[in-house]
Structures are given as structure tokens and as C-alpha cells.
Design an enzyme around this catalytic site. Structure first.
Site, PDB file in Angstrom:
ATOM      1  N   ASP A   8       0.866  -1.183   0.000  1.00  0.00           N
ATOM      2  CA  ASP A   8       0.000   0.000   0.000  1.00  0.00           C
ATOM      3  C   ASP A   8       0.906   1.237   0.000  1.00  0.00           C
ATOM      4  OD1 ASP A   8       0.901   0.258   2.593  1.00  0.00           O
ATOM      5  OD2 ASP A   8      -1.081   0.253   3.528  1.00  0.00           O
ATOM      6  N   CYS A  64       3.213  -3.096   4.064  1.00  0.00           N
ATOM      7  CA  CYS A  64       2.343  -1.983   4.458  1.00  0.00           C
ATOM      8  C   CYS A  64       3.080  -1.225   5.556  1.00  0.00           C
ATOM      9  CB  CYS A  64       0.959  -2.477   4.882  1.00  0.00           C
ATOM     10  SG  CYS A  64       0.915  -3.571   6.316  1.00  0.00           S
ATOM     11  N   THR A  66       3.058  -1.654   8.890  1.00  0.00           N
ATOM     12  CA  THR A  66       3.597  -2.579   9.897  1.00  0.00           C
ATOM     13  C   THR A  66       3.781  -4.001   9.389  1.00  0.00           C
ATOM     14  OG1 THR A  66       1.354  -3.141  10.575  1.00  0.00           O
ATOM     15  CG2 THR A  66       2.443  -1.323  11.770  1.00  0.00           C
ATOM     16  N   HIS A  97       9.998 -23.572  10.013  1.00  0.00           N
ATOM     17  CA  HIS A  97       9.011 -24.225  10.884  1.00  0.00           C
ATOM     18  C   HIS A  97       7.572 -24.045  10.420  1.00  0.00           C
ATOM     19  CE1 HIS A  97      11.719 -24.593  14.732  1.00  0.00           C
ATOM     20  NE2 HIS A  97      12.309 -25.054  13.633  1.00  0.00           N
ATOM     21  N   HIS A 132       7.117 -30.446  11.841  1.00  0.00           N
ATOM     22  CA  HIS A 132       6.557 -29.145  11.464  1.00  0.00           C
ATOM     23  C   HIS A 132       5.492 -29.294  10.370  1.00  0.00           C
ATOM     24  CE1 HIS A 132       9.550 -27.409  14.005  1.00  0.00           C
ATOM     25  NE2 HIS A 132      10.525 -27.976  13.312  1.00  0.00           N
TER      26      HIS A 132
HETATM   27  C1  RB5 Z   1      -1.810   2.661   6.585  1.00  0.00           C
HETATM   28  O1  RB5 Z   1      -1.855   3.877   7.254  1.00  0.00           O
HETATM   29  C2  RB5 Z   1      -1.586   1.508   7.558  1.00  0.00           C
HETATM   30  O2  RB5 Z   1      -2.694   1.338   8.379  1.00  0.00           O
HETATM   31  C3  RB5 Z   1      -1.283   0.236   6.800  1.00  0.00           C
HETATM   32  O3  RB5 Z   1      -0.193   0.458   5.971  1.00  0.00           O
HETATM   33  C4  RB5 Z   1      -0.887  -0.986   7.609  1.00  0.00           C
HETATM   34  O4  RB5 Z   1       0.128  -0.691   8.539  1.00  0.00           O
HETATM   35  C5  RB5 Z   1      -1.971  -1.786   8.174  1.00  0.00           C
HETATM   36  O5  RB5 Z   1      -1.729  -2.844   8.772  1.00  0.00           O
END
Ligand code: RB5
Length: 145
Positions: A8, A64, A66, A97, A132
Site C-alpha cells: 500500500d 504496508c 507494519t 518451521h 513441522h
Molecule cells: C496505513 O496507514 C496503515 O494502516 C497500513 O499500511 C498498515 O500498517 C496496516 O496494517
């Protein structure tokens, strides 16, 4: 290896680094996004996960902010095991694993150097199988015993 990659807006710039440096020499399917404009991460998670589940690519990589939302969405597709990795150790274990087939990274969590190392380890580590494999089957079949 054929690898599908998606991101994203929060993962876009890291995706470009991964494609140009980490995936040089691999066949890449870039499903987008193609700019910094705000967009919805599940769109790209499902595109990459569908390619992996259909066997059209060997592995998937999603970025993304995180990695968390990408992993949640991609893992809803049957046959996809998406793992958020923030270290090389996690990348090695996710493959060895858990037989993870989609790597999820946080563009707001990792620097490009860390992310490239995590990607390198993920792509070069094999699944250990054995006990596993039985556990991964439990995941696939939704069994607790
Ligand atoms: C975008 O702001 C953020 O929410 C997205 O990139 C992501 O981290 C969601 O898990």
C-alpha cells in the site's frame, strides 16, 4: 524464483527497493500500488495471496506500514501462510518451521537494509518438514488435535 509483490502507500517505497535490489534475478509480478497515494492494503494482500494460492508464483511479499494488516488479509486465503517478520531469525523460522509462503514487512518499522536481509533469508531458507509438516497441516485443516 517467481515472486509476487504488493504494497500500500505506506509500503510503496520499500517495495521499490525490494524489487530493484532484493529481487534482482528473480521473476517479479508487481501487483501495485504504483505511487504514494492513499490506498487500501487488503486489495494488494488478496492479489498476492491469490497468485500464491493458485500456484502462479512461488512466494509472495507484501509491505504496508507494519506488515500486520497485510498478514491478516493474506492469511484468509486458503493455502496462504503469511508471516510478519521483523528480524532475520523470524524470517528463518517462518520458512523452516511454518512453511510461510508470503513475507509481510513493515515499511514504517524496518530500514531498507534490514528489510533486504530479512527478504534474503526468507527466500533462501527451506521448510524443515517432519514434525513441522504435521503442525502446518493442523493449521490448514483448522484442527486442534
Ligand atoms: C496505513 O496507514 C496503515 O494502516 C497500513 O499500511 C498498515 O500498517 C496496516 O496494517
Amino acid at each position: 524464483m517467481k515472486v509476487a509483490v504488493g504494497a500500500d502507500h505506506a509500503g510503496f517505497s520499500l517495495k521499490q527497493v525490494l524489487i530493484s535490489q532484493g529481487l534482482a534475478g528473480h521473476e517479479v509480478v508487481d501487483v501495485g500500488t504504483h505511487g504514494e497515494g492513499s490506498t487500501d492494503y487488503p486489495v494488494y494482500a488478496f492479489k498476492v495471496a491469490s497468485l500464491v494460492a493458485a500456484g502462479e508464483v512461488d512466494m509472495g511479499v507484501l509491505v504496508c506500514g507494519t506488515g500486520i494488516g497485510m498478514a491478516m488479509a493474506a492469511s484468509r486465503v486458503k493455502g496462504v501462510r503469511a508471516a510478519v517478520c521483523t528480524s532475520e531469525y523470524m524470517a528463518r523460522m517462518a520458512r523452516a518451521h511454518n512453511d510461510a509462503n508470503v513475507l509481510c514487512l513493515g515499511g514504517r518499522v524496518l530500514g531498507p537494509g534490514q528489510a533486504l536481509e530479512i527478504l534474503r533469508v526468507f527466500l533462501s531458507t527451506g521448510f524443515e518438514g517432519g514434525r513441522h509438516a504435521a503442525r502446518v497441516r493442523m493449521i490448514e485443516e483448522g484442527r486442534d488435535g
